[in-house]
Scaffold this active site. Structure first.
Site, PDB file in Angstrom:
ATOM      1  N   SER A  69       0.843  -1.195   0.000  1.00  0.00           N
ATOM      2  CA  SER A  69       0.000   0.000   0.000  1.00  0.00           C
ATOM      3  C   SER A  69       0.876   1.242   0.000  1.00  0.00           C
ATOM      4  O   SER A  69       1.646   1.472   0.944  1.00  0.00           O
ATOM      5  CB  SER A  69      -0.894   0.021   1.242  1.00  0.00           C
ATOM      6  OG  SER A  69      -1.475   1.310   1.363  1.00  0.00           O
ATOM      7  N   HIS A  78      -1.380  -1.237  -4.112  1.00  0.00           N
ATOM      8  CA  HIS A  78      -2.680  -0.913  -3.514  1.00  0.00           C
ATOM      9  C   HIS A  78      -2.699   0.588  -3.242  1.00  0.00           C
ATOM     10  O   HIS A  78      -1.821   1.114  -2.552  1.00  0.00           O
ATOM     11  CB  HIS A  78      -2.833  -1.722  -2.221  1.00  0.00           C
ATOM     12  CG  HIS A  78      -4.137  -1.541  -1.530  1.00  0.00           C
ATOM     13  ND1 HIS A  78      -5.275  -2.261  -1.865  1.00  0.00           N
ATOM     14  CD2 HIS A  78      -4.500  -0.731  -0.505  1.00  0.00           C
ATOM     15  CE1 HIS A  78      -6.273  -1.896  -1.068  1.00  0.00           C
ATOM     16  NE2 HIS A  78      -5.832  -0.966  -0.238  1.00  0.00           N
ATOM     17  N   ASP A 122      -4.755   3.715  -1.698  1.00  0.00           N
ATOM     18  CA  ASP A 122      -5.822   4.059  -0.758  1.00  0.00           C
ATOM     19  C   ASP A 122      -6.283   5.494  -0.949  1.00  0.00           C
ATOM     20  O   ASP A 122      -5.573   6.427  -0.590  1.00  0.00           O
ATOM     21  CB  ASP A 122      -5.302   3.898   0.672  1.00  0.00           C
ATOM     22  CG  ASP A 122      -5.181   2.444   1.072  1.00  0.00           C
ATOM     23  OD1 ASP A 122      -6.178   1.714   0.929  1.00  0.00           O
ATOM     24  OD2 ASP A 122      -4.094   2.045   1.518  1.00  0.00           O
ATOM     25  N   MET A 138      -8.752   8.406   0.127  1.00  0.00           N
ATOM     26  CA  MET A 138      -9.571   8.799   1.290  1.00  0.00           C
ATOM     27  C   MET A 138      -9.988  10.257   1.137  1.00  0.00           C
ATOM     28  O   MET A 138      -9.159  11.099   0.798  1.00  0.00           O
ATOM     29  CB  MET A 138      -8.745   8.667   2.571  1.00  0.00           C
ATOM     30  CG  MET A 138      -8.152   7.292   2.789  1.00  0.00           C
ATOM     31  SD  MET A 138      -7.138   7.280   4.278  1.00  0.00           S
ATOM     32  CE  MET A 138      -6.585   5.578   4.276  1.00  0.00           C
ATOM     33  N   HIS A 160      -8.423   1.399  -3.937  1.00  0.00           N
ATOM     34  CA  HIS A 160      -9.386   1.219  -2.840  1.00  0.00           C
ATOM     35  C   HIS A 160      -9.997   2.575  -2.510  1.00  0.00           C
ATOM     36  O   HIS A 160      -9.329   3.428  -1.929  1.00  0.00           O
ATOM     37  CB  HIS A 160      -8.611   0.622  -1.642  1.00  0.00           C
ATOM     38  CG  HIS A 160      -9.432   0.437  -0.406  1.00  0.00           C
ATOM     39  ND1 HIS A 160      -8.862   0.183   0.820  1.00  0.00           N
ATOM     40  CD2 HIS A 160     -10.780   0.448  -0.202  1.00  0.00           C
ATOM     41  CE1 HIS A 160      -9.811   0.052   1.734  1.00  0.00           C
ATOM     42  NE2 HIS A 160     -10.984   0.220   1.142  1.00  0.00           N
ATOM     43  N   MET A 182     -12.096   4.872  -0.430  1.00  0.00           N
ATOM     44  CA  MET A 182     -12.755   5.100   0.867  1.00  0.00           C
ATOM     45  C   MET A 182     -13.340   6.498   0.806  1.00  0.00           C
ATOM     46  O   MET A 182     -12.840   7.444   1.433  1.00  0.00           O
ATOM     47  CB  MET A 182     -11.721   4.955   2.001  1.00  0.00           C
ATOM     48  CG  MET A 182     -11.338   3.512   2.261  1.00  0.00           C
ATOM     49  SD  MET A 182      -9.783   3.372   3.165  1.00  0.00           S
ATOM     50  CE  MET A 182      -8.647   3.488   1.795  1.00  0.00           C
ATOM     51  N   MET A 220     -11.749  -5.746   5.461  1.00  0.00           N
ATOM     52  CA  MET A 220     -10.837  -4.867   6.212  1.00  0.00           C
ATOM     53  C   MET A 220     -10.463  -5.527   7.533  1.00  0.00           C
ATOM     54  O   MET A 220     -11.328  -5.998   8.276  1.00  0.00           O
ATOM     55  CB  MET A 220     -11.490  -3.508   6.498  1.00  0.00           C
ATOM     56  CG  MET A 220     -11.749  -2.621   5.278  1.00  0.00           C
ATOM     57  SD  MET A 220     -10.288  -2.243   4.289  1.00  0.00           S
ATOM     58  CE  MET A 220      -9.215  -1.449   5.502  1.00  0.00           C
ATOM     59  N   PHE A 222      -6.284   4.927   8.396  1.00  0.00           N
ATOM     60  CA  PHE A 222      -4.864   5.161   8.663  1.00  0.00           C
ATOM     61  C   PHE A 222      -4.065   3.884   8.478  1.00  0.00           C
ATOM     62  O   PHE A 222      -4.543   2.791   8.794  1.00  0.00           O
ATOM     63  CB  PHE A 222      -4.672   5.675  10.100  1.00  0.00           C
ATOM     64  CG  PHE A 222      -5.343   7.007  10.313  1.00  0.00           C
ATOM     65  CD1 PHE A 222      -4.657   8.194  10.045  1.00  0.00           C
ATOM     66  CD2 PHE A 222      -6.666   7.074  10.724  1.00  0.00           C
ATOM     67  CE1 PHE A 222      -5.295   9.424  10.196  1.00  0.00           C
ATOM     68  CE2 PHE A 222      -7.312   8.298  10.874  1.00  0.00           C
ATOM     69  CZ  PHE A 222      -6.619   9.475  10.612  1.00  0.00           C
ATOM     70  N   GLY A 277      -0.623   1.611   9.565  1.00  0.00           N
ATOM     71  CA  GLY A 277       0.101   1.369  10.813  1.00  0.00           C
ATOM     72  C   GLY A 277      -0.744   0.951  12.005  1.00  0.00           C
ATOM     73  O   GLY A 277      -0.272   0.990  13.138  1.00  0.00           O
ATOM     74  N   ASP A 317      -6.718  -6.266   4.337  1.00  0.00           N
ATOM     75  CA  ASP A 317      -6.069  -4.954   4.292  1.00  0.00           C
ATOM     76  C   ASP A 317      -6.057  -4.362   5.690  1.00  0.00           C
ATOM     77  O   ASP A 317      -7.116  -4.121   6.272  1.00  0.00           O
ATOM     78  CB  ASP A 317      -6.869  -4.071   3.320  1.00  0.00           C
ATOM     79  CG  ASP A 317      -6.311  -2.673   3.150  1.00  0.00           C
ATOM     80  OD1 ASP A 317      -5.200  -2.387   3.651  1.00  0.00           O
ATOM     81  OD2 ASP A 317      -7.000  -1.861   2.497  1.00  0.00           O
ATOM     82  N   SER A 342       2.855  -0.504   5.944  1.00  0.00           N
ATOM     83  CA  SER A 342       4.001  -0.275   6.823  1.00  0.00           C
ATOM     84  C   SER A 342       5.016  -1.407   6.773  1.00  0.00           C
ATOM     85  O   SER A 342       6.221  -1.168   6.774  1.00  0.00           O
ATOM     86  CB  SER A 342       3.526  -0.123   8.273  1.00  0.00           C
ATOM     87  OG  SER A 342       2.434   0.753   8.325  1.00  0.00           O
TER      88      SER A 342
HETATM   89  C1  DX5 Z   1      -6.320   1.523   5.854  1.00  0.00           C
HETATM   90  C2  DX5 Z   1      -5.873   1.324   4.415  1.00  0.00           C
HETATM   91  C3  DX5 Z   1      -4.772   0.345   4.281  1.00  0.00           C
HETATM   92  C4  DX5 Z   1      -3.473   0.784   4.874  1.00  0.00           C
HETATM   93  C5  DX5 Z   1      -2.741  -0.448   5.329  1.00  0.00           C
HETATM   94  O1  DX5 Z   1      -7.282   2.498   5.875  1.00  0.00           O
HETATM   95  O2  DX5 Z   1      -6.963   0.869   3.629  1.00  0.00           O
HETATM   96  O3  DX5 Z   1      -4.566  -0.072   2.933  1.00  0.00           O
HETATM   97  O4  DX5 Z   1      -2.683   1.504   3.972  1.00  0.00           O
HETATM   98  O5  DX5 Z   1      -1.629  -0.026   6.013  1.00  0.00           O
HETATM   99  P1  DX5 Z   1      -0.829  -0.944   7.016  1.00  0.00           P
HETATM  100  O6  DX5 Z   1      -0.355  -2.120   6.223  1.00  0.00           O
HETATM  101  O7  DX5 Z   1       0.272  -0.046   7.472  1.00  0.00           O
HETATM  102  O8  DX5 Z   1      -1.780  -1.355   8.093  1.00  0.00           O
HETATM  103 ZN    ZN Z   2      -6.694  -0.125   1.480  1.00  0.00          ZN
END
Ligand code: DX5
Ligand code: ZN
Length: 224
Positions: free
Chosen positions: A14, A39, A41, A43, A72, A74, A145, A151, A153, A183, A206
């Site tokens: 990601s 991937h 993200d 948002m 993805h 969101m 999910m 976020f 991490g 994810d 991460s």
């Molecule tokens: C969360 C995202 C994830 C995120 C995963 O809202 O959809 O894709 O980037 O990050 P890590 O692998 O750091 O949990």
């Molecule tokens: Zn994602």
């Protein structure tokens, strides 16, 4: 581009965890380290409490790297923004099923496919699998999910795994071809539990981009 089936193990770093000041190089680094997909993200600060990036970033990544882009969304009104992500070069577009996403899910999935992309449907940790049942024949990927989205991490939520197992069972029972993606909080350890529950697409931010050795991190997630 290679075509992938649900029996392939796919590692999708990601880019939310990448260094945005050198995004093209970061994506190249992930590809050289063995990423299968990237991937992305998206948002909007409404569907989730964070703002990441939009179509311009997807377009930059598409223009500078040749890899399957797993986008993805969101966001509220994914149906409204869909054409811009298609135009930007998305290969697969995932939308959320929750009411806050404010779209007609079946229509949006059909529009994604009509635009020539693969269609994914995402479920938040609190959303039951039942919400996805009407759409299982209309999707290329089901994203379960393993954190509350917003976020990178965050800690992996193991309590979501029975939902992954149930989705895998239904996929098998009905002979459906969709990918099962997890994810959030995926690392070489949580990847083991996710893969044994039936997930074949492992998103990891991460634990890949921030790893001291990205090749080793991707390899251990792939072999989990
Ligand atoms: C969360 C995202 C994830 C995120 C995963 O809202 O959809 O894709 O980037 O990050 P890590 O692998 O750091 O949990
Ligand atoms: Zn994602």
């Amino acid at each position: 581009m290679k075509s992938w089936t649900a029996s392939d193990r796919i590692v999708a770093p990601s880019v939310l965890a990448a260094d945005f000041s050198r995004i093209a190089e970061e994506c190249s680094r992930a590809i050289s380290a063995g990423a299968d997909w990237l991937h992305l993200d998206v948002m909007d600060g409404q569907f989730v409490d964070n703002i990441s990036f939009g179509p311009a970033m997807v377009e930059t990544i598409h223009a500078t790297n040749d890899i399957f882009l797993d986008v993805h969304l969101m966001i509220t009104r994914p149906d409204h923004f869909l054409p811009r992500f298609v135009e930007a070069g998305a290969d697969l577009i995932t939308v959320h099923v929750e009411a806050e996403a404010k779209h007609v899910v079946g229509k949006t999935l059909a529009a994604i496919r009509a635009a020539g992309c693969q269609a994914g449907l995402a479920l938040n940790p609190a959303t039951p699998l039942e919400s996805a049942l009407p759409f299982l024949h209309e999707i290329d990927l089901l994203l379960i999910m393993t954190v509350v989205p917003g976020f990178g991490g965050q800690a992996f939520m193991g309590e979501v795994l029975p939902k992954v197992e149930e989705a895998a069972r239904l996929r098998e029972e009905h002979g459906l071809p969709f990918h099962l993606e997890v994810d959030g909080g995926i690392d070489p350890h949580t990847a083991v539990a996710s893969a044994s529950a039936g997930a074949n697409v492992l998103v990891a931010g991460s634990s890949t981009f921030k790893a001291p050795d990205m090749n080793a991190a991707i390899a251990s997630i792939r072999n989990a």
